[in-house]
Write an enzyme that holds these catalytic residues in place. Structure first.
Site, PDB file in Angstrom:
ATOM      1  N   ASP A   2      31.290  35.407  52.986  1.00  6.73           N
ATOM      2  CA  ASP A   2      31.666  36.753  53.460  1.00  6.73           C
ATOM      3  C   ASP A   2      31.063  37.183  54.799  1.00  6.73           C
ATOM      4  O   ASP A   2      30.604  38.331  54.928  1.00  6.73           O
ATOM      5  CB  ASP A   2      31.319  37.801  52.393  1.00  6.73           C
ATOM      6  CG  ASP A   2      32.105  37.622  51.104  1.00  6.73           C
ATOM      7  OD1 ASP A   2      32.862  36.640  50.991  1.00  6.73           O
ATOM      8  OD2 ASP A   2      31.954  38.467  50.197  1.00  6.73           O
ATOM      9  N   CYS A  34      27.264  39.184  46.947  1.00  2.63           N
ATOM     10  CA  CYS A  34      28.125  37.995  46.893  1.00  2.63           C
ATOM     11  C   CYS A  34      27.354  36.688  47.010  1.00  2.63           C
ATOM     12  O   CYS A  34      27.725  35.701  46.387  1.00  2.63           O
ATOM     13  CB  CYS A  34      29.224  38.106  47.948  1.00  2.63           C
ATOM     14  SG  CYS A  34      30.396  39.408  47.493  1.00  2.63           S
ATOM     15  N   LYS A  69      38.916  36.338  47.922  1.00  2.00           N
ATOM     16  CA  LYS A  69      38.690  36.861  46.569  1.00  2.00           C
ATOM     17  C   LYS A  69      38.848  38.378  46.552  1.00  2.00           C
ATOM     18  O   LYS A  69      38.586  39.042  47.547  1.00  2.00           O
ATOM     19  CB  LYS A  69      37.301  36.461  46.078  1.00  2.00           C
ATOM     20  CG  LYS A  69      36.200  36.977  46.967  1.00  2.00           C
ATOM     21  CD  LYS A  69      34.905  36.218  46.768  1.00  2.00           C
ATOM     22  CE  LYS A  69      33.925  36.566  47.849  1.00  2.00           C
ATOM     23  NZ  LYS A  69      33.541  37.992  47.882  1.00  2.00           N
TER      24      LYS A  69
HETATM   25  C1  VGL Z   1      29.946  42.442  48.899  1.00  5.62           C
HETATM   26  C2  VGL Z   1      29.587  44.589  48.203  1.00  5.62           C
HETATM   27  C3  VGL Z   1      30.930  44.756  47.977  1.00  5.62           C
HETATM   28  C4  VGL Z   1      29.369  41.158  49.442  1.00  5.62           C
HETATM   29  C5  VGL Z   1      31.293  42.586  48.675  1.00  5.62           C
HETATM   30  O1  VGL Z   1      30.101  40.401  50.113  1.00  5.62           O
HETATM   31  O2  VGL Z   1      28.157  40.909  49.195  1.00  5.62           O
HETATM   32  N1  VGL Z   1      29.096  43.436  48.642  1.00  5.62           N
HETATM   33  N2  VGL Z   1      31.778  43.746  48.219  1.00  5.62           N
END
Ligand code: VGL
Ligand code: ZN
Length: 194
Positions: free
Chosen positions: A14, A147, A99
């Site tokens: 991410d 994540c 995702k």
């Molecule tokens: C994430 C919060 C909400 C991440 C993703 O990538 O860690 N954190 N969505």
């Protein structure tokens, strides 16, 4: 021992504008500082013939993952928007696994959780790794306490020896020291912290 070989995969979690750019909607403090570290790892992985796989948080505009729809997070990483794009300096040299596209929480690169029913289902990441004959994984990216932690813990649960690159992660830290606690949880789950 070198970190990478043909049976190792580097998973870059991410590293998207909403997390890694100071103008992102869920900016993780110093998130952009993971990029040069990750780029060096990506280069080392490629040189050794290791797979590099990227994950992307990929939400619909309305999802119970977002505070406005009953969840906890500001709107972020909405599919096909600037915020969901991988950070521009990140070297992209491998497959991308998306995702959350059906409104799941999708913290882990391996599983997606329906926030209403709590039901989980796999993403294509495990299959991708199996197809490539991957036997161990190295994990970095954003964010340590969500994540990255979920992905590393799931990798261990699936039986992959897993290394966390501490220099290549940053935390949201909704509560102070969430990131440090997450690293301890990963360690307790059998992840090698480097
Ligand atoms: C994430 C919060 C909400 C991440 C993703 O990538 O860690 N954190 N969505
Ligand atoms: Zn998200």
């Amino acid at each position: 021992m070198p970190r990478y070989d043909t049976q190792t995969a580097l998973i870059v979690v991410d590293v998207q504008n909403d997390f890694a750019d100071p103008s992102g909607t869920l900016y993780v403090k110093d998130g952009e500082r993971t990029v040069p570290v990750l780029n060096r790892e990506i280069d080392a992985a490629q040189t050794a013939g290791a797979a590099v796989i990227y994950t992307q948080d990929w939400h619909p505009p309305d999802t119970p993952h977002f505070a406005k729809d009953g969840g906890v997070w500001p709107v972020h990483c909405v599919r096909e928007t600037w915020g969901a794009e991988l950070q521009r300096e990140l070297v992209v040299a491998g497959s991308v696994v998306r995702k959350g596209s059906n409104g799941e929480d999708g913290y882990s690169g391996f599983t997606m959780r329906d926030p209403e029913t709590g039901e989980t289902k796999p993403t294509e990441l495990h299959r991708l790794l199996q197809e490539r004959g991957v036997e161990q994984v190295v994990v970095g990216g954003l964010a340590t306490d969500y994540c990255v932690k979920a992905t590393a813990v799931d990798a261990r649960a699936l039986g992959y020896p897993t290394t966390l690159l501490v220099a290549a992660v940053r935390a949201v830290d909704l509560q102070p020291r969430d990131g440090e606690r997450a690293i301890e949880e990963m360690r307790a789950a059998g992840v090698t912290v480097e």
